[in-house]
Design an enzyme around this catalytic site. Sequence first.
Site, PDB file in Angstrom:
ATOM      1  N   LYS A 140      -2.819 -25.310 -29.035  1.00 48.41           N
ATOM      2  CA  LYS A 140      -2.936 -24.752 -27.678  1.00 48.41           C
ATOM      3  C   LYS A 140      -1.648 -24.021 -27.373  1.00 48.41           C
ATOM      4  O   LYS A 140      -0.593 -24.347 -27.922  1.00 48.41           O
ATOM      5  CB  LYS A 140      -3.127 -25.881 -26.665  1.00 48.41           C
ATOM      6  CG  LYS A 140      -3.708 -25.420 -25.344  1.00 48.41           C
ATOM      7  CD  LYS A 140      -5.212 -25.369 -25.407  1.00 48.41           C
ATOM      8  CE  LYS A 140      -5.830 -24.708 -24.206  1.00 48.41           C
ATOM      9  NZ  LYS A 140      -7.299 -24.881 -24.228  1.00 48.41           N
ATOM     10  N   ASP A 180      -8.131 -19.212 -22.300  1.00 46.52           N
ATOM     11  CA  ASP A 180      -8.251 -20.428 -21.485  1.00 46.52           C
ATOM     12  C   ASP A 180      -8.010 -19.926 -20.057  1.00 46.52           C
ATOM     13  O   ASP A 180      -8.206 -18.726 -19.787  1.00 46.52           O
ATOM     14  CB  ASP A 180      -7.242 -21.501 -21.924  1.00 46.52           C
ATOM     15  CG  ASP A 180      -7.512 -22.867 -21.288  1.00 46.52           C
ATOM     16  OD1 ASP A 180      -8.351 -23.612 -21.807  1.00 46.52           O
ATOM     17  OD2 ASP A 180      -6.893 -23.197 -20.256  1.00 46.52           O
TER      18      ASP A 180
HETATM   19  P1  NDP Z   1     -10.636 -19.418 -15.406  1.00 51.71           P
HETATM   20  O1  NDP Z   1      -9.239 -18.988 -15.218  1.00 51.71           O
HETATM   21  O2  NDP Z   1     -11.676 -18.398 -15.734  1.00 51.71           O
HETATM   22  O3  NDP Z   1     -11.155 -20.232 -14.138  1.00 51.71           O
HETATM   23  C1  NDP Z   1     -10.452 -21.320 -13.630  1.00 51.71           C
HETATM   24  C2  NDP Z   1     -11.035 -21.665 -12.288  1.00 51.71           C
HETATM   25  O4  NDP Z   1     -10.383 -22.838 -11.800  1.00 51.71           O
HETATM   26  C3  NDP Z   1     -10.793 -20.573 -11.253  1.00 51.71           C
HETATM   27  O5  NDP Z   1     -11.897 -20.493 -10.381  1.00 51.71           O
HETATM   28  C4  NDP Z   1      -9.541 -21.068 -10.548  1.00 51.71           C
HETATM   29  O6  NDP Z   1      -9.391 -20.573  -9.227  1.00 51.71           O
HETATM   30  C5  NDP Z   1      -9.792 -22.559 -10.523  1.00 51.71           C
HETATM   31  N1  NDP Z   1      -8.515 -23.264 -10.375  1.00 51.71           N
HETATM   32  C6  NDP Z   1      -7.469 -23.236 -11.216  1.00 51.71           C
HETATM   33  N2  NDP Z   1      -6.437 -23.949 -10.719  1.00 51.71           N
HETATM   34  C7  NDP Z   1      -6.854 -24.422  -9.538  1.00 51.71           C
HETATM   35  C8  NDP Z   1      -6.254 -25.228  -8.549  1.00 51.71           C
HETATM   36  N3  NDP Z   1      -4.998 -25.663  -8.693  1.00 51.71           N
HETATM   37  N4  NDP Z   1      -6.981 -25.547  -7.455  1.00 51.71           N
HETATM   38  C9  NDP Z   1      -8.254 -25.089  -7.311  1.00 51.71           C
HETATM   39  N5  NDP Z   1      -8.878 -24.309  -8.216  1.00 51.71           N
HETATM   40  C10 NDP Z   1      -8.186 -23.992  -9.312  1.00 51.71           C
HETATM   41  O7  NDP Z   1     -10.578 -20.536 -16.547  1.00 51.71           O
HETATM   42  P2  NDP Z   1     -11.774 -21.143 -17.407  1.00 51.71           P
HETATM   43  O8  NDP Z   1     -13.035 -21.120 -16.638  1.00 51.71           O
HETATM   44  O9  NDP Z   1     -11.728 -20.529 -18.748  1.00 51.71           O
HETATM   45  O10 NDP Z   1     -11.267 -22.646 -17.593  1.00 51.71           O
HETATM   46  C11 NDP Z   1     -11.604 -23.684 -16.685  1.00 51.71           C
HETATM   47  C12 NDP Z   1     -11.381 -25.025 -17.356  1.00 51.71           C
HETATM   48  O11 NDP Z   1     -12.201 -25.114 -18.527  1.00 51.71           O
HETATM   49  C13 NDP Z   1      -9.952 -25.293 -17.841  1.00 51.71           C
HETATM   50  O12 NDP Z   1      -9.708 -26.684 -17.758  1.00 51.71           O
HETATM   51  C14 NDP Z   1     -10.016 -24.897 -19.318  1.00 51.71           C
HETATM   52  O13 NDP Z   1      -9.021 -25.545 -20.084  1.00 51.71           O
HETATM   53  C15 NDP Z   1     -11.412 -25.400 -19.670  1.00 51.71           C
HETATM   54  N6  NDP Z   1     -12.031 -24.821 -20.844  1.00 51.71           N
HETATM   55  C16 NDP Z   1     -12.187 -23.470 -20.985  1.00 51.71           C
HETATM   56  C17 NDP Z   1     -12.809 -22.962 -22.101  1.00 51.71           C
HETATM   57  C18 NDP Z   1     -13.062 -21.513 -22.260  1.00 51.71           C
HETATM   58  O14 NDP Z   1     -13.713 -21.142 -23.247  1.00 51.71           O
HETATM   59  N7  NDP Z   1     -12.635 -20.643 -21.338  1.00 51.71           N
HETATM   60  C19 NDP Z   1     -13.268 -23.831 -23.188  1.00 51.71           C
HETATM   61  C20 NDP Z   1     -13.139 -25.243 -22.909  1.00 51.71           C
HETATM   62  C21 NDP Z   1     -12.521 -25.694 -21.780  1.00 51.71           C
HETATM   63  P3  NDP Z   1      -8.864 -19.064  -8.968  1.00 51.71           P
HETATM   64  O15 NDP Z   1     -10.048 -18.202  -9.246  1.00 51.71           O
HETATM   65  O16 NDP Z   1      -8.429 -19.064  -7.546  1.00 51.71           O
HETATM   66  O17 NDP Z   1      -7.765 -18.834  -9.957  1.00 51.71           O
HETATM   67  O1  2IT Z   2     -10.167 -25.626 -24.335  1.00 55.73           O
HETATM   68  C1  2IT Z   2     -10.808 -24.919 -25.153  1.00 55.73           C
HETATM   69  O2  2IT Z   2     -11.562 -25.428 -25.985  1.00 55.73           O
HETATM   70  C2  2IT Z   2     -10.657 -23.467 -25.079  1.00 55.73           C
HETATM   71  N1  2IT Z   2      -9.955 -22.976 -24.202  1.00 55.73           N
HETATM   72  C3  2IT Z   2     -11.331 -22.600 -26.088  1.00 55.73           C
HETATM   73  C4  2IT Z   2     -10.529 -22.513 -27.350  1.00 55.73           C
HETATM   74  C5  2IT Z   2     -11.029 -21.551 -28.384  1.00 55.73           C
HETATM   75  O3  2IT Z   2     -10.337 -21.446 -29.402  1.00 55.73           O
HETATM   76  O4  2IT Z   2     -12.076 -20.918 -28.218  1.00 55.73           O
END
Ligand code: NDP
Ligand code: 2IT
Length: 461
Positions: A140, A180
Amino acid sequence: MRFRRSRKPNQRSHPMTYAQKVLADVKAKNPNEPEFIQAVTEVLGTLEPVLKARKKYEDAGVLERLVEPERVIMFRVPWTDDAGKLHVNRGYRVQYNSAIGPYKGGLRFDSTVNLSVLKFLGFEQVFKNSLTTLPMGGGKGGSDFNPKGRSDAEVMRFCQSFMTELYRHIGPDTDVPAGDMNVGGREIGYLFGQYKRIVNEFTGVLTGKGLSFGGSLIRPEATGYGDVYFAANMLATKGDTLEGKVCSISGSGNVAQYAAQKLVQLGAKPVTFSDRSGWIFVKDGMSQDFIDEVKELKQVKRGELSEFAKGKKGVEFHKDGRPWAVPVDCAFPCARQNELDGKDADTLLKNGVKVVGEGANMPSTLEAVDKFVKAKILYSPGKASNAGGVATSGLEMSQNSERLSWSAAEVDEKLKGIMKAIHDNAYEAAKAFGKKGNYVAGANIAGFVKVADAMVAQGYV
Ligand code: NDP
Ligand code: 2IT
């Protein structure tokens, strides 16, 4: 002459187990890393049955090695804003474990990024990637850079500077980063461009790329879709489906948007989203058009729900509190770590929640996890139910190696198959070790065994 040692009054009457000893060491060595300690506590707390049954893991010091990343890289990222002013951020890559494949995992850009957060995410990634059935180690990275409010040109300069150091540590067979939080298609494009420019090679060194330069169809959708497929698999063990289920979702970013989309496709009713400005309640359930508007808001306009909700019929905006106050059948935390605490868990359980399917990484506190497990609801930890994203990244790597691209239907079918395999492996592992229905124990044990066996076989490295 023999000396008898007297027992101090507070001394434990039972010696500590192997996992407890390693956990105590982790706490002593990393006192300033609460998120990392939390993630290790959750995993080690569930491995006792397998460690007891298979002594070889202790003999080979697997846990001592697992809790220490193979390598941590930290670097300076200088960049200039549009006014020509210099900023300096900190860049990181935690190359956590490569026992079963090259390091693989996302990059997070957020002001909350620090070593503790990236070590917890890297640690989780090791087990998650093992569960996907694909050959990927765990890593990461990211930066404390916050792209919010920055122009495209500023984000590009930041990404170029970040990659100018990172490039020497990664490669298609070494370490393959992806997105992420706050790292999506735009950032991956800039990072890929700079990598290619420096090394003069077109390779699949990043995943989540644009479709015209090696990206995979369904990768943007995969984490959210996979989360919902996992929930459907859990419900199927009870002869139930998602149809007609009222669902809360937190976050409104990549994972949340596509979880909502898949829920609508399967006849469920998503009713909430959240962001840093607050949360919205859509009493009658979201339509696909509504979700498309949220995608436009977050992916293109980069705006806030507080503004978006103004004057929208049927949409209530709440500045305070969390979506978990709404009575639902299923809850999908898809925003960030520790966004659902013990009190939220009590509220959800009191309101009769049946499924909690984590899309985010470690969104529930240890107290909340404990409550869900004790209540015997269908609760899936993020490392199992959000693994669809990295699994599809693995499929993107395969397509890049073959220099082919698969159709959306083909990738989606493979994703569905992988989520079913993860579900079944976690379910069976839990059952085999006397924890039937406990997906936390099942996912940790199933993810651990594959990595641990590889670590034993490869000697003390
Ligand atoms: P994004 O940046 O696309 O979205 C994150 C969301 O969470 C946004 O709506 C953001 O709000 C909100 N958020 C972040 N911090 C806060 C906070 N302090 N208080 C309230 N809301 C908050 O990220 P992802 O959707 O990609 O990721 C979301 C989660 O999923 C994370 O934990 C990530 O590690 C996990 N994840 C992601 C993967 C991926 O493929 N993208 C894979 C596996 C897990 P705002 O819009 O205002 O920033
Ligand atoms: O937390 C996760 O699994 C991710 N942000 C996706 C990682 C990846 O390599 O696609």
